[in-house]
Design a protein around this motif. Structure first.
Motif, short mmCIF file in Angstrom:
data_model
loop_
_atom_site.label_atom_id
_atom_site.label_comp_id
_atom_site.label_asym_id
_atom_site.label_seq_id
_atom_site.Cartn_x
_atom_site.Cartn_y
_atom_site.Cartn_z
N THR A 11 0.84 -1.19 0.00
CA THR A 11 0.00 0.00 0.00
C THR A 11 0.88 1.25 0.00
O THR A 11 2.00 1.24 0.48
CB THR A 11 -0.96 0.03 1.21
OG1 THR A 11 -0.19 0.10 2.42
CG2 THR A 11 -1.85 -1.19 1.22
N LEU A 65 -7.14 5.10 0.46
CA LEU A 65 -7.09 4.36 1.72
C LEU A 65 -7.45 5.22 2.93
O LEU A 65 -7.50 4.70 4.05
CB LEU A 65 -5.71 3.73 1.90
CG LEU A 65 -5.37 2.66 0.86
CD1 LEU A 65 -3.95 2.16 1.05
CD2 LEU A 65 -6.35 1.50 0.93
N THR A 71 -11.38 1.18 1.45
CA THR A 71 -10.37 0.18 1.81
C THR A 71 -10.99 -1.20 1.90
O THR A 71 -10.40 -2.20 1.45
CB THR A 71 -9.73 0.55 3.16
OG1 THR A 71 -9.11 1.84 3.05
CG2 THR A 71 -8.70 -0.47 3.58
#
Length: 291
Positions: A11, A65, A71
């Protein structure tokens, strides 16, 4: 992407420490899914991944995110793709000015704790299906500046970015230790990695106001600390992700030099762990009601 290569998700992987970690994985033969918000940065990052791998090894997936709902959708999408060998929760940040996620949660909490919490939960079965596998949660020495008060979403008093991020990182380190115990029987190792200070894009936007007043006399020293090359800051996350000596080990912290370092674990007392558990459940319930 190569069918038989191990697969990782990184991420915030289109720049900074996330990209350097992804590049290191690609050099070692991994396929890497990069999660980020900017398609242009994503495309450029995938090109670099493919170049260092000498093959098609990278893929970009767009997601915000800071949104827990987004998410969760990302996690469901990635889980549907099957087994996953490695999840690197690198997303996070530290900001001078306070801002909120789409669910109305202070951003340090959302991005440094709740977002990786939600994504990991969505991917647990995929990680277990590819066991032995690993989860690497990127932590921070900002934990030392944390207020260990978890009665409310945010502690009382003014907002200081370093302390806010430290508190969120402490919460996630406590969760990391707890998750490690929960997943050990499923063949999933859970490790934290402290990359140390580095000249990331996030660090470039910091001002002295990010520090609690007591730390402001150290501002120049702190600024000097975040001038280190970003590539060197990937040593810890890469070691946590790939070091064969860590196979089957869990609940540990890998320091900036790529070796085990239990300094930050000392902050995770039983009292903090219990407070974080209750606090996190309340925050997730609040976010669910607002989404």
């Amino acid at each position: 992407m190569t069918e038989h290569a191990p697969k990782a998700v990184v991420t915030a992987g289109t720049g900074g420490i996330g990209l350097e970690t992804a590049l290191g994985l690609a050099r070692q033969g991994w396929d890497v899914v990069l999660v980020g918000r900017d398609p242009a940065r994503g495309e450029a990052a995938v090109t670099r991944i493919d170049e260092v791998a000498g093959r098609r090894a990278g893929r970009f997936v767009r997601a915000d995110l800071s949104s827990l709902a987004g998410t969760r959708r990302l996690g469901e999408r990635l889980a549907a793709e099957g087994g996953l060998n490695l999840l690197v929760n690198n997303v996070g940040g530290m900001w001078t000015e306070r801002w909120e996620s789409p669910e109305g949660i202070e951003a340090s909490i959302a991005l440094n704790h709740l977002s990786p919490y939600v994504l990991t939960e969505a991917l647990l079965d995929a990680l277990a299906a590819a066991a032995p596998s690993r989860i690497v949660n990127v932590t921070s020495s900002a934990i030392a500046a944390a207020q260990t008060v978890f009665d409310d979403a945010e502690p009382p008093g003014p907002h200081y970015g370093l302390a806010a991020t430290g508190r969120a990182k402490l919460a996630h380190l406590a969760h990391t230790v707890e998750l490690a115990g929960r997943l050990e029987s499923r063949g999933v190792s859970v490790l934290a990695a402290d990359p140390g200070a580095a000249a990331t894009d996030n660090a470039a936007h910091m001002t002295i106001d990010i520090l609690p007043p007591a730390l402001r006399p150290h501002w120049e020293q702190i600024r000097k600390g975040v001038s280190a090359p970003v590539a060197s800051a990937a040593k810890g996350p890469l070691a946590a992700a790939t070091d064969p000596a860590l196979e089957g080990r869990t609940g540990l912290v890998v320091g900036p030099q790529g070796v085990l370092d239990d300094t930050l674990l000392a902050f995770v007392t039983p009292e903090v762990a219990e407070a974080v558990r209750t606090w996190t459940a309340k925050l997730l319930a609040t976010a669910a009601r607002s989404s």
